[in-house]
Motif scaffolding. Structure first.
Motif, short mmCIF file in Angstrom:
data_model
loop_
_atom_site.label_atom_id
_atom_site.label_comp_id
_atom_site.label_asym_id
_atom_site.label_seq_id
_atom_site.Cartn_x
_atom_site.Cartn_y
_atom_site.Cartn_z
N THR A 293 4.07 -6.50 -16.41
CA THR A 293 3.64 -5.58 -15.62
C THR A 293 2.20 -5.84 -15.55
OG1 THR A 293 5.14 -4.09 -16.35
CG2 THR A 293 3.34 -3.07 -15.66
N ILE A 294 1.61 -5.48 -14.29
CA ILE A 294 0.21 -5.77 -14.12
C ILE A 294 -0.55 -4.42 -13.57
CG2 ILE A 294 -1.63 -6.79 -12.73
CD1 ILE A 294 0.51 -9.12 -12.08
N TYR A 295 -1.27 -3.74 -14.74
CA TYR A 295 -1.71 -2.45 -14.57
C TYR A 295 -3.24 -2.38 -13.54
CZ TYR A 295 -3.21 2.17 -16.35
OH TYR A 295 -3.85 3.30 -16.39
N CYS A 296 -3.15 -1.80 -12.55
CA CYS A 296 -4.34 -1.79 -11.75
C CYS A 296 -4.95 -0.25 -11.90
CB CYS A 296 -4.36 -2.15 -10.42
SG CYS A 296 -3.68 -3.73 -10.27
N GLY A 297 -6.39 -0.44 -12.51
CA GLY A 297 -6.91 1.00 -12.71
C GLY A 297 -8.28 0.88 -11.89
N SER A 298 -9.07 2.20 -11.84
CA SER A 298 -10.07 2.31 -10.88
C SER A 298 -10.90 3.56 -11.55
CB SER A 298 -9.73 2.94 -9.65
OG SER A 298 -10.85 3.02 -8.84
N PHE A 299 -12.22 3.35 -11.49
CA PHE A 299 -13.41 4.44 -11.80
C PHE A 299 -13.75 5.21 -10.30
CE2 PHE A 299 -13.96 1.62 -14.85
CZ PHE A 299 -13.82 2.22 -16.15
N SER A 300 -13.01 4.91 -9.11
CA SER A 300 -13.33 5.37 -8.01
C SER A 300 -12.82 7.06 -7.88
CB SER A 300 -12.83 4.69 -6.83
OG SER A 300 -13.27 3.42 -6.65
N LYS A 301 -11.94 7.52 -8.46
CA LYS A 301 -11.40 8.75 -8.26
C LYS A 301 -11.97 9.42 -9.43
CE LYS A 301 -9.22 7.38 -5.05
NZ LYS A 301 -9.13 5.81 -4.88
N THR A 302 -12.38 8.82 -10.65
CA THR A 302 -12.75 9.81 -11.71
C THR A 302 -14.33 9.79 -11.82
OG1 THR A 302 -12.80 7.56 -13.05
CG2 THR A 302 -11.00 9.44 -13.24
N LEU A 303 -15.07 8.69 -11.42
CA LEU A 303 -16.65 8.65 -11.57
C LEU A 303 -17.34 8.56 -10.29
CD1 LEU A 303 -17.16 6.45 -14.63
CD2 LEU A 303 -17.09 8.81 -14.58
N ALA A 304 -17.37 7.39 -9.42
CA ALA A 304 -17.62 7.31 -8.12
C ALA A 304 -17.19 6.07 -7.54
CB ALA A 304 -19.27 6.99 -8.35
N PRO A 305 -16.85 6.25 -6.24
CA PRO A 305 -16.25 4.96 -5.44
C PRO A 305 -17.05 4.20 -5.25
CG PRO A 305 -16.29 6.98 -4.19
CD PRO A 305 -16.44 7.59 -5.68
N GLY A 306 -18.57 4.70 -4.81
CA GLY A 306 -19.33 3.78 -4.22
C GLY A 306 -19.83 2.70 -4.99
N LEU A 307 -19.52 2.60 -6.32
CA LEU A 307 -20.06 1.62 -7.17
C LEU A 307 -19.10 0.39 -7.02
CD1 LEU A 307 -21.52 3.50 -10.29
CD2 LEU A 307 -22.60 2.71 -8.21
N ARG A 308 -17.98 0.57 -6.71
CA ARG A 308 -16.79 -0.44 -6.63
C ARG A 308 -16.50 -1.13 -7.62
NH1 ARG A 308 -14.33 1.46 -4.30
NH2 ARG A 308 -13.18 -0.22 -3.71
#
Length: 405
Positions: A239-254
Motif C-alpha cells: 500500500t502506498i499512502y498519498c497525503g497532502s497539506f493542501s486541505k489542512t494548511l495551504a494548497p498554494g505551497l504545493r
C-alpha cells in the motif's frame, strides 16, 4: 504547414482539460453561487502562522539552506514530523519511508509513471477522483471498475486486463470522504482490498487527501495501517499512502507526501531527480514550522467550520430537493454526491443552472472512467457560508423541479 498533432507523442491525445479547473473560473464572478470548486476556504488559512514561519526562516542562518538546492527525498525535519503523525494512525515507519512531493497530484503522476505501461489496467472506483484519471491517462492505461463488494473475483480482473493487452498494476481509491462522493470505505472493504491486492500481486494507492477532515463517526485505520498490522513491517507492504497539506494548511505551497515501502520510495526519488530535483525547500521549511507549532489546532478550526457547512448543505438538500433526488451523507471531507433521476443530464443541468439560477456545480460524468454517470453531480460545501448554501441549494432544487415538471 506545421502539424503539431503529427509530432506530439500518442499519449498527448489522452490529456484532457479539467472540467473542474474550468469551473473554478466562476469563483471570480460575484453573481454565481459556486459549489463547484473542492478547494479550502482561504479565510481559514493559517496566514499569521505562515508569516511568522517565513520571518523566522529569513531572520536566521536557515535562510541560506532555504534558498538553496536540497535533497530529493525532502526536508528531513518535515519527514521526521510526518513519521510521528503516521505513527498516530497506526503506520509505523521511519523517515526513509516518507517522500515529499510538489502536491499529492505529483505523487499520483509519479506512481502512474512508475507502474503503468501502455495497455496495463488500473482499478479505480466508479466514480473516482478526476485528477487521478488525468494523472494516469498520460501513461495510456485501461481502467476497470474496482468493486469492494459483490461477486467480482481476482481472476475476472486478471482476465479482463489480459484481454485488453496488459496486466493489472494497481488499485487506486480514496478511502476517507472521497472526492467526489464524500463516501468512506468501511474496515471490511479495506481488508478485502488488501486480500485482492495480495491475490493479484498489485499495488494499492491510498489517496488520503481528506483523511484529517473527519467531523463525526468512528475513525477507521488507513489501509496501510491495516496492512502493516497484518505483515508486521511497512517494508513488507504493497500500500502506498498519498497525503497532502493542501486541505489542512495551504494548497498554494504545493507540498504533499508519499509514505510507502522503502523500495517504492527509492524509485520515486529517482523520478524526482529527473523531473524537478526536489520540492520547494523554503515551502517545506515553512510547513515544518507551522505543523510543529499548531497543526492540531488548525485542523480543529477547519473541522469546526466545515462540519457546520456540511450540516447546512444536508439540511438544505432535505428541504429543497424532490423525492426522486438522492445524495450521500459524508462524515467528513468537502463533498456531497447527488444522483438525479434517470435521464436527467448533469452537464445540461449545469448550463441551465448558471444561466437561469446563477448556481454552479460539477457534473458527475467527468469522474467516471467509462463516461457513465451523466445523471450525477458533485457539490462542495467548503467555500460557502450557511446562508449562501441554503440559497444556492434552494435555487438548484427549484431548477430540478422545473426540469421534472
Amino acid at each position: 504547414m506545421l502539424n503539431w498533432e503529427d509530432i506530439f507523442a500518442t499519449r498527448s491525445s489522452r490529456m484532457k482539460a479539467s472540467e473542474i479547473r474550468e469551473l473554478l473560473k466562476l469563483l471570480d464572478r460575484p453573481d454565481i453561487i459556486s459549489f463547484a470548486g473542492g478547494i479550502p476556504d482561504p479565510a481559514l488559512f493559517p496566514d499569521e502562522e505562515f508569516k511568522a514561519a517565513y520571518a523566522d526562516i529569513f531572520s536566521g542562518s536557515a535562510v541560506n539552506a532555504a534558498l538553496q538546492y536540497s535533497v530529493s527525498e525532502g526536508y528531513k525535519p518535515l519527514r521526521e514530523w510526518l513519521t510521528g503523525e503516521m505513527g498516530k494512525l497506526g503506520i509505523t515507519c521511519s523517515a526513509d519511508n516518507v517522500f515529499i512531493v510538489s502536491g499529492s497530484q505529483q505523487g499520483l503522476d509519479y506512481l502512474g509513471k512508475l507502474f503503468l505501461s501502455p495497455g496495463d489496467t488500473a482499478l479505480v472506483t466508479w466514480p473516482t477522483y478526476l485528477g487521478a484519471l488525468q494523472a494516469f491517462n498520460a501513461y495510456e492505461p485501461n481502467y476497470d471498475k474496482l468493486a469492494l463488494s459483490g461477486n467480482r473475483t481476482p481472476e475476472s480482473y486478471r482476465k479482463t486486463a489480459q484481454e485488453a493487452g496488459g496486466k493489472v498494476k494497481f488499485a487506486y481509491l480514496s478511502a476517507d470522504f472521497a472526492n467526489p462522493t464524500g463516501e468512506t470505505v468501511d474496515r471490511a472493504g479495506r481488508e478485502r482490498l488488501i486480500d485482492l491486492a495480495d491475490e493479484l500481486d498489485i499495488a494499492i494507492i491510498e489517496d488520503a487527501a481528506y483523511q484529517s477532515l473527519r467531523f463525526d463517526g468512528e475513525a477507521i485505520p488507513p489501509i496501510l495501517a491495516l496492512e502493516i498490522a497484518r505483515k508486521g513491517d511497512i517494508n513488507a507492504t504493497r500500500t502506498i499512502y498519498c497525503g497532502s497539506f493542501s486541505k489542512t494548511l495551504a494548497p498554494g505551497l504545493r507540498i504533499g507526501y508519499v509514505v510507502a515501502n522503502a523500495d517504492i520510495i527509492r524509485k520515486l526519488v529517482l523520478m524526482k531527480q529527473a523531473a524537478d530535483l526536489h520540492s520547494s525547500t523554503i515551502n517545506q521549511m515553512a510547513i515544518a514550522h507551522v505543523t510543529e507549532r499548531g497543526f492540531d489546532a488548525q485542523v480543529k478550526k477547519i473541522k469546526a467550520a466545515y462540519s457546520k457547512r456540511r450540516d447546512a448543505m444536508l439540511a438544505a438538500l432535505a428541504k429543497y430537493m424532490p423525492e426522486s433526488v438522492r445524495w450521500t451523507k459524508p462524515e467528513g471531507g468537502m463533498f456531497i454526491w447527488v444522483t438525479l433521476p434517470e435521464g436527467m443530464d448533469g452537464a445540461t443541468l449545469l448550463a441551465k443552472a448558471i444561466e437561469t439560477k446563477k448556481v454552479a456545480f460539477v457534473p458527475g460524468k467527468a469522474f467516471h472512467a467509462d463516461g457513465s454517470g451523466a445523471n450525477t453531480l458533485r457539490i462542495s460545501f467548503s467555500c460557502a457560508d450557511e446562508k449562501t448554501i441554503d440559497e444556492g441549494i434552494s435555487r438548484l432544487g427549484a431548477l430540478i423541479r422545473e426540469e421534472l415538471a
